[in-house]
Enzyme design. Structure first.
Site, short mmCIF file in Angstrom:
data_model
loop_
_atom_site.label_atom_id
_atom_site.label_comp_id
_atom_site.label_asym_id
_atom_site.label_seq_id
_atom_site.Cartn_x
_atom_site.Cartn_y
_atom_site.Cartn_z
N PRO A 1 12.49 -1.07 24.05
CG PRO A 1 11.90 -3.23 23.33
CD PRO A 1 11.44 -2.06 24.31
CG ASN A 2 16.13 -2.40 19.74
OD1 ASN A 2 17.45 -2.54 19.77
ND2 ASN A 2 15.13 -3.35 19.74
NE ARG B 1 14.97 0.33 15.65
CZ ARG B 1 13.90 0.09 16.31
NH1 ARG B 1 13.30 0.98 17.15
NH2 ARG B 1 13.06 -0.98 16.17
CE1 TYR C 1 10.67 2.63 13.83
CE2 TYR C 1 12.62 1.47 13.31
CZ TYR C 1 11.35 1.48 13.74
OH TYR C 1 10.88 0.26 13.88
CG ASN D 1 7.57 3.81 20.76
OD1 ASN D 1 7.35 2.61 20.49
ND2 ASN D 1 7.97 4.59 19.85
CB ALA E 1 10.13 -5.24 19.27
CG HIS F 1 4.48 -5.50 17.73
ND1 HIS F 1 3.48 -4.80 17.27
CD2 HIS F 1 5.75 -4.88 17.33
CE1 HIS F 1 3.85 -3.62 16.76
NE2 HIS F 1 5.13 -3.66 16.55
CD GLU G 1 -0.21 0.91 20.97
OE1 GLU G 1 -1.39 0.79 21.43
OE2 GLU G 1 0.32 0.24 20.33
CG HIS H 1 3.67 2.23 17.66
ND1 HIS H 1 4.66 1.44 18.25
CD2 HIS H 1 2.51 2.01 18.06
CE1 HIS H 1 3.85 0.73 19.38
NE2 HIS H 1 2.56 0.81 19.09
CB SER I 1 7.11 3.38 11.86
OG SER I 1 6.78 2.05 12.66
NE ARG J 1 7.95 -0.82 10.00
CZ ARG J 1 9.05 -0.77 10.95
NH1 ARG J 1 8.57 -0.13 12.20
NH2 ARG J 1 10.14 -1.40 11.17
C1 DQA Z 1 8.06 1.25 16.82
C2 DQA Z 1 7.21 0.07 16.10
C3 DQA Z 1 7.68 -1.15 16.52
O1 DQA Z 1 7.18 -2.20 15.68
C4 DQA Z 1 9.26 -1.44 16.34
O2 DQA Z 1 9.37 -2.72 17.14
C5 DQA Z 1 9.79 -0.51 17.25
C6 DQA Z 1 9.35 1.03 17.09
C7 DQA Z 1 7.74 2.78 16.36
O3 DQA Z 1 8.03 3.63 17.01
O4 DQA Z 1 7.54 2.72 15.12
O5 DQA Z 1 10.97 -0.68 17.99
O6 DQA Z 1 7.15 1.06 18.21
#
Ligand code: DQA
Length: 167
Positions: free
Chosen positions: A27-28, A35, A40, A91, A94, A97, A115, A117, A119, A124
């Protein structure tokens, strides 16, 4: 150059003859570029897909790159992984978590899982320090921005080569 992988992965019993790597984004991540650019950056998800397609080619991979905001899509894609997929890069955004369901789905697949990410989740908020999916992953790459996907492809190629060596 990676050639067709036909060995076992870590002694498990699935044998595949494909170089397709599935890259799943949660998501997102479709909002990258717009964003929270301070976290990011400004690179978009289509930009990342191009990087993956190009780098994948140099490794001999066919890259199948997907994104969904729906947890059920991610789970269905993982459940559908069969001998046509050599490995998975994920990836989960959210859902990383929150999602025990995603962990359970990942535990059923018999492929290397990286896996990713963008960031550094450990620098964080504390709720981002816990990944429910890490126990099912072969390894995790975080904090290197879009380059993390390139690193993940390299790591996958190495894992698959090790499978060939030992399988
Ligand atoms: C993320 C880190 C996650 O905590 C966050 O919710 C994301 C992006 C990253 O790629 O850094 O949506 O997965």
């Amino acid at each position: 150059m990676l050639t067709l992988w036909s060995g076992e992965f870590r002694g498990r019993d699935a044998v595949t003859a494909t170089n397709t790597v599935l890259i799943i984004n949660g998501p997102n991540l479709n909002m990258l570029g717009a964003r929270e650019p301070e976290i990011y950056g400004t690179v978009t998800l289509p930009d990342i897909e191009s990087m993956c397609q190009n780098h994948g080619k140099t490794l001999g991979f066919d890259v199948d790159f997907r994104q969904s905001n729906a947890e059920s899509d991610l789970i269905s894609w993982i459940q559908d992984i069969d001998i046509q997929v050599a490995g998975l890069i994920i990836n989960a955004g959210a859902y990383t978590h929150t999602s025990i369901a995603l962990l359970d789905a990942l535990k059923t697949i018999n492929r290397p899982i990286i896996e990713v990410h963008l960031s550094n989740v450990y620098s964080r908020e504390t709720f981002r320090h816990r990944s429910y999916i890490s126990p099912a992953a072969t390894g995790t790459i975080c904090g290197f921005g879009p380059y993390g996907y390139v690193m993940a492809l390299d790591a996958l190629a190495d894992q698959l080569r090790s499978g060939e060596d030992t399988g």
